[in-house]
Design a protein around this motif. Sequence first.
Motif, PDB file in Angstrom:
ATOM      1  N   GLY A 134       0.817  -1.210   0.000  1.00  0.00           N
ATOM      2  CA  GLY A 134       0.000   0.000   0.000  1.00  0.00           C
ATOM      3  C   GLY A 134       0.852   1.261   0.000  1.00  0.00           C
ATOM      4  N   ASP A 135       2.113   1.147   0.452  1.00  0.00           N
ATOM      5  CA  ASP A 135       3.015   2.293   0.370  1.00  0.00           C
ATOM      6  C   ASP A 135       3.467   2.464  -1.074  1.00  0.00           C
ATOM      7  OD1 ASP A 135       2.686   2.449   3.044  1.00  0.00           O
ATOM      8  OD2 ASP A 135       4.708   1.776   3.597  1.00  0.00           O
ATOM      9  N   MET A 136       4.027   3.646  -1.366  1.00  0.00           N
ATOM     10  CA  MET A 136       4.500   3.875  -2.725  1.00  0.00           C
ATOM     11  C   MET A 136       5.914   4.438  -2.694  1.00  0.00           C
ATOM     12  SD  MET A 136       2.786   6.140  -5.780  1.00  0.00           S
ATOM     13  CE  MET A 136       1.158   5.458  -5.604  1.00  0.00           C
ATOM     14  N   ILE A 137       6.773   3.872  -3.547  1.00  0.00           N
ATOM     15  CA  ILE A 137       8.132   4.385  -3.669  1.00  0.00           C
ATOM     16  C   ILE A 137       8.175   5.246  -4.934  1.00  0.00           C
ATOM     17  CG2 ILE A 137      10.573   3.766  -3.911  1.00  0.00           C
ATOM     18  CD1 ILE A 137       9.936   1.126  -2.468  1.00  0.00           C
ATOM     19  N   VAL A 138       8.645   6.477  -4.792  1.00  0.00           N
ATOM     20  CA  VAL A 138       8.700   7.403  -5.929  1.00  0.00           C
ATOM     21  C   VAL A 138      10.064   8.081  -5.936  1.00  0.00           C
ATOM     22  CG1 VAL A 138       6.207   7.816  -5.759  1.00  0.00           C
ATOM     23  CG2 VAL A 138       7.795   9.383  -4.631  1.00  0.00           C
ATOM     24  N   LYS A 139      10.398   8.693  -7.073  1.00  0.00           N
ATOM     25  CA  LYS A 139      11.642   9.458  -7.085  1.00  0.00           C
ATOM     26  C   LYS A 139      11.421  10.747  -6.307  1.00  0.00           C
ATOM     27  CE  LYS A 139      13.804   7.879 -11.346  1.00  0.00           C
ATOM     28  NZ  LYS A 139      14.012   8.224 -12.766  1.00  0.00           N
ATOM     29  N   THR A 140      12.438  11.127  -5.564  1.00  0.00           N
ATOM     30  CA  THR A 140      12.299  12.259  -4.662  1.00  0.00           C
ATOM     31  C   THR A 140      12.017  13.567  -5.401  1.00  0.00           C
ATOM     32  OG1 THR A 140      13.784  11.104  -3.174  1.00  0.00           O
ATOM     33  CG2 THR A 140      13.478  13.449  -2.753  1.00  0.00           C
ATOM     34  N   ASP A 141      12.443  13.647  -6.665  1.00  0.00           N
ATOM     35  CA  ASP A 141      12.259  14.910  -7.381  1.00  0.00           C
ATOM     36  C   ASP A 141      10.871  15.065  -8.014  1.00  0.00           C
ATOM     37  OD1 ASP A 141      12.417  13.129  -9.436  1.00  0.00           O
ATOM     38  OD2 ASP A 141      14.335  13.859 -10.219  1.00  0.00           O
ATOM     39  N   ALA A 142      10.005  14.064  -7.910  1.00  0.00           N
ATOM     40  CA  ALA A 142       8.657  14.212  -8.490  1.00  0.00           C
ATOM     41  C   ALA A 142       7.657  13.425  -7.659  1.00  0.00           C
ATOM     42  CB  ALA A 142       8.644  13.728  -9.940  1.00  0.00           C
ATOM     43  N   LEU A 143       7.040  14.108  -6.700  1.00  0.00           N
ATOM     44  CA  LEU A 143       6.137  13.426  -5.780  1.00  0.00           C
ATOM     45  C   LEU A 143       4.684  13.512  -6.259  1.00  0.00           C
ATOM     46  CD1 LEU A 143       7.513  14.733  -2.345  1.00  0.00           C
ATOM     47  CD2 LEU A 143       8.242  12.727  -3.652  1.00  0.00           C
ATOM     48  N   PRO A 144       3.900  12.488  -5.971  1.00  0.00           N
ATOM     49  CA  PRO A 144       2.470  12.584  -6.242  1.00  0.00           C
ATOM     50  C   PRO A 144       1.797  13.388  -5.134  1.00  0.00           C
ATOM     51  CG  PRO A 144       2.949  10.475  -5.232  1.00  0.00           C
ATOM     52  CD  PRO A 144       4.267  11.199  -5.387  1.00  0.00           C
ATOM     53  N   THR A 145       0.514  13.617  -5.300  1.00  0.00           N
ATOM     54  CA  THR A 145      -0.235  14.348  -4.277  1.00  0.00           C
ATOM     55  C   THR A 145      -0.735  13.377  -3.219  1.00  0.00           C
ATOM     56  OG1 THR A 145      -0.973  15.869  -5.969  1.00  0.00           O
ATOM     57  CG2 THR A 145      -2.215  15.855  -3.914  1.00  0.00           C
ATOM     58  N   GLN A 146      -0.601  13.783  -1.966  1.00  0.00           N
ATOM     59  CA  GLN A 146      -1.139  12.962  -0.892  1.00  0.00           C
ATOM     60  C   GLN A 146      -2.434  13.627  -0.439  1.00  0.00           C
ATOM     61  OE1 GLN A 146       0.505  11.403   3.345  1.00  0.00           O
ATOM     62  NE2 GLN A 146       2.016  11.695   1.761  1.00  0.00           N
ATOM     63  N   THR A 147      -3.541  12.897  -0.529  1.00  0.00           N
ATOM     64  CA  THR A 147      -4.813  13.579  -0.298  1.00  0.00           C
ATOM     65  C   THR A 147      -5.869  12.680   0.331  1.00  0.00           C
ATOM     66  OG1 THR A 147      -6.652  14.700  -1.410  1.00  0.00           O
ATOM     67  CG2 THR A 147      -5.474  13.079  -2.697  1.00  0.00           C
ATOM     68  N   LYS A 148      -6.741  13.297   1.142  1.00  0.00           N
ATOM     69  CA  LYS A 148      -7.869  12.555   1.704  1.00  0.00           C
ATOM     70  C   LYS A 148      -9.186  12.963   1.043  1.00  0.00           C
ATOM     71  CE  LYS A 148      -7.798  11.257   6.112  1.00  0.00           C
ATOM     72  NZ  LYS A 148      -7.649  11.299   7.580  1.00  0.00           N
ATOM     73  N   GLN A 149      -9.044  13.580  -0.125  1.00  0.00           N
ATOM     74  CA  GLN A 149     -10.243  13.897  -0.889  1.00  0.00           C
ATOM     75  C   GLN A 149      -9.911  13.777  -2.370  1.00  0.00           C
ATOM     76  OE1 GLN A 149     -11.932  17.862  -0.451  1.00  0.00           O
ATOM     77  NE2 GLN A 149     -13.117  17.409  -2.305  1.00  0.00           N
ATOM     78  N   VAL A 150     -10.730  13.096  -3.144  1.00  0.00           N
ATOM     79  CA  VAL A 150     -10.472  13.051  -4.586  1.00  0.00           C
ATOM     80  C   VAL A 150     -11.709  13.481  -5.362  1.00  0.00           C
ATOM     81  CG1 VAL A 150      -8.655  11.299  -4.605  1.00  0.00           C
ATOM     82  CG2 VAL A 150     -11.034  10.576  -4.743  1.00  0.00           C
ATOM     83  N   ASP A 151     -11.444  14.172  -6.464  1.00  0.00           N
ATOM     84  CA  ASP A 151     -12.485  14.505  -7.432  1.00  0.00           C
ATOM     85  C   ASP A 151     -12.234  13.627  -8.636  1.00  0.00           C
ATOM     86  OD1 ASP A 151     -13.441  16.418  -5.781  1.00  0.00           O
ATOM     87  OD2 ASP A 151     -12.341  18.064  -6.736  1.00  0.00           O
ATOM     88  N   ALA A 152     -13.273  12.981  -9.110  1.00  0.00           N
ATOM     89  CA  ALA A 152     -13.045  12.026 -10.190  1.00  0.00           C
ATOM     90  C   ALA A 152     -14.248  11.915 -11.103  1.00  0.00           C
ATOM     91  CB  ALA A 152     -12.743  10.650  -9.603  1.00  0.00           C
ATOM     92  N   THR A 153     -13.967  11.569 -12.345  1.00  0.00           N
ATOM     93  CA  THR A 153     -15.031  11.188 -13.246  1.00  0.00           C
ATOM     94  C   THR A 153     -15.304   9.710 -12.994  1.00  0.00           C
ATOM     95  OG1 THR A 153     -14.067  12.709 -14.834  1.00  0.00           O
ATOM     96  CG2 THR A 153     -15.794  11.234 -15.645  1.00  0.00           C
ATOM     97  N   VAL A 154     -16.556   9.401 -12.724  1.00  0.00           N
ATOM     98  CA  VAL A 154     -16.909   8.048 -12.303  1.00  0.00           C
ATOM     99  C   VAL A 154     -17.852   7.397 -13.313  1.00  0.00           C
ATOM    100  CG1 VAL A 154     -18.251   6.764 -10.571  1.00  0.00           C
ATOM    101  CG2 VAL A 154     -16.549   8.452  -9.841  1.00  0.00           C
ATOM    102  N   CYS A 155     -17.569   6.148 -13.665  1.00  0.00           N
ATOM    103  CA  CYS A 155     -18.542   5.345 -14.418  1.00  0.00           C
ATOM    104  C   CYS A 155     -19.190   4.414 -13.411  1.00  0.00           C
ATOM    105  CB  CYS A 155     -17.871   4.471 -15.467  1.00  0.00           C
ATOM    106  SG  CYS A 155     -16.867   5.373 -16.598  1.00  0.00           S
ATOM    107  N   TRP A 156     -20.479   4.490 -13.304  1.00  0.00           N
ATOM    108  CA  TRP A 156     -21.163   3.605 -12.366  1.00  0.00           C
ATOM    109  C   TRP A 156     -21.512   2.306 -13.088  1.00  0.00           C
ATOM    110  CZ3 TRP A 156     -20.706   3.638  -7.514  1.00  0.00           C
ATOM    111  CH2 TRP A 156     -21.492   2.792  -6.725  1.00  0.00           C
ATOM    112  N   LEU A 157     -21.105   1.176 -12.523  1.00  0.00           N
ATOM    113  CA  LEU A 157     -21.147  -0.081 -13.267  1.00  0.00           C
ATOM    114  C   LEU A 157     -22.163  -1.086 -12.721  1.00  0.00           C
ATOM    115  CD1 LEU A 157     -17.264  -0.493 -13.421  1.00  0.00           C
ATOM    116  CD2 LEU A 157     -18.709   0.417 -15.230  1.00  0.00           C
ATOM    117  N   ALA A 158     -22.756  -0.758 -11.571  1.00  0.00           N
ATOM    118  CA  ALA A 158     -23.608  -1.761 -10.919  1.00  0.00           C
ATOM    119  C   ALA A 158     -25.085  -1.485 -11.125  1.00  0.00           C
ATOM    120  CB  ALA A 158     -23.312  -1.783  -9.427  1.00  0.00           C
TER     121      ALA A 158
END
Lengths: 425, 309
Positions: free
Chosen positions: A307-331
Amino acid sequence: MQLIEDHGLLRFLTCGSVDDGKSTLIGRLLFDSKAILADTLSAIEKTSLKRGMQDVDLSLLTDGLQAEREQGITIDVAYRYFSTGTRKYIIADAPGHEQYTRNMVTAASTANLAIILIDARKGVQPQTRRHSYLAHLVGIPHLVVAVNKMDLVDYSQARFEEIKADYLAFAAQLGIQDVRFIPLSALKGDMVVDRSENLVWYDGDTLMEILEAAPAAHTEHDEPFRFPVQYVCRPQDSTNPELHDYRGFMGRVESGSIKVGDAVTVLPSGRTSIVKAIELGGEPLREAITEQSVTLLLTDEIDISRGDMIVKTDALPTQTKQVDATVCWLAEAPLDRARTYLLRHTTRETKAKVAAIEWRVDINTLERQAAERLQMNDIAQVSFKLAQPLLTDPYVDNRGTGAFIIIDESTNNTVGAGMITKLAA
Amino acid sequence: MMLFNRQQTQLKTLPHLDWLEAEAIHIMREVAGQCSNPVLLFSGGKDSICMLRIAEKAFRPGRFPFPLMHIDTGHNYKEVTDFRDKRAAELGERLIVRSVEDSMKRGTVVLKHANESRNKHQSVTLLEAIEEFGFDACIGGARRDEEKARAKERIMSFRDEFGQWDPKNQRPELWDLYNARAHKGENIRAFPISNWTELDVWQYIQREGLELPSIYFAHQRPIVRRQGSIVPVTELTPAKAGEQIIDLQVRFRTVGDITCTAPVESDADSVEKIIAETATTTITERGATRLDDQASEAAMEQRKKEGYF
Ligand SMILES: Nc1nc2c(ncn2[C@@H]2O[C@H](COP(=O)(O)OP(=O)(O)OP(=O)(O)O)[C@@H](O)[C@H]2O)c(=O)[nH]1
Ligand SMILES: [Mg+2]
């Protein structure tokens, strides 16, 4: 002896409206490239005959389920394989029926090229739009619009141009840029593998030529290094004392590349280290590239788990507890705003609640409408509150760290797919 | 704008075997990461031999995070079961063998007649073993190119508590985000080499220098020709009255239960020669060699719905 020269692998899908000839086209492609073996052919010949058909029904090649053969439709994706002299192909035959859109999304998510079929008699249909929209949404870089059944419109160039203009108007609205058009008859085989007397006015490539020339790389632009940890190898019980302190972080390079000696950051902890070694099956590598499954060893003893992620130190992803997303509902069961769902993103899982449904898109007009609920096959902009932080990039920049699935814990079903848009501050 | 131009991509991409291997490793590690008690099905056949190599690449220098298991019909070629035991011992991994004969003794498998093939009854024994050990996932070496129902199956395929596959209601499976969740009693079947073809398997065997049971290579064997198939003459499958037994140079393309696996005529006695034959064959792997699938058009789908691998 190396029989097959290696130009990598191309994954593509066929999609479009019901009965536009997707399964037949794949059958034709396999047949004309001599990838159908004699016993398979004789089996579908027998079945075609039993059903009173004159020609061999090539759609039987991919419609492998009993229910599909009975109804003459595709219900779920079929995967077929063939290789030319130069590369291996994985084909996904998607269903056209609206009811089975989720299966089309399944096929589209791993494809690098989409062939969107249009019945020359019917022109652009709502389902053509839906599939084009979805193909664009999941970021398939190459779209090929195949105007099929040209034999039924007298191979008319005017009709082809008319459909092309229609489609382009719609594509422009969506922002689709890379799209090609080809007239063909899957049934007769015109322009699939072989050129055709009937289509002399078309001087573009055949479908096969387009496939052979399409880039194999999943993504064609450079992306920062992202390595979600799947599994940690600690062979302490080994009798080999050298392995006593071994800590291998196992995973697949989702994007970018990494070399021994690179500076890395482990997220979410933020600890930094240096890549000490890269291994595959215990053998050392100097470098690992996108889509390679490897094991990383670091110079420092850091507590890292799945579940952890290893990344290069010079380009980090965003760490967030909220996401905005385009969702396809499949159920079939609609999205319930009161409920808590599970989001699976890279190798992480977190509980999530809907914070807001910003809009739902009307697939025909592309209009954004207000929505309280999401039904099966809806596409909408949704924001989620998360119990645990995710390590994200926008989907347009990075498919691997921009995508998630939504799981209903009561059934464990995958009920939705999300593509992260902008990142909440 | 120049589109579809290969020169446009400067990025390195993996050759196709490396890509397939990387995907398979990733799938195995997902099973290990998501499931609490998985098992890898190992028969001693070529696909599962590749699976073991993939497991080594995925987990060494550690041990496999799962035992190996074979569901033995008691009607397997000795060359194959010997190889199975040898390979498991070489790897130092735990091998569980459960046999259809034990299910017959328990009365949970009842043959219609003494000569009925035990092949399809493996499902019962498999489900009993899953329950005995509490396995929540079985990793198998099935490939989508083998059969038209398999071509439809997800990489992580959900089975209910009766082991049933519901082909009309499969979980969506997007990107490489696999959902291996199952409630107690339910089960996931995971297929890491779904996207491999028979040719890919042989090329991988060659590249990795993998050892195989001897019956995969051309050898002399007494056979009879029956309805277009080559039927090996064994104690279990004797010649019928009036059939002529001949010695033929054959090899097996797939090794399974003796009563339903047929060899093909071939003088390919090396991996190189087998690759050459595979690249130019005109008959599918199962078409040439499975005596059970030809029974009906939907034989495999039916068996899978009943819990078969
Ligand atoms: N005349 C003509 N008929 C075609 C052509 N391509 C397909 N067909 C016919 O159109 C019908 C539908 O073809 P399929 O290949 O099953 O269509 P599909 O798009 O896969 O349908 P779904 O998967 O159910 O959405 C069949 O009867 C085909 O024989 C073509 O180029 N010309
Ligand atoms: Mg179809």
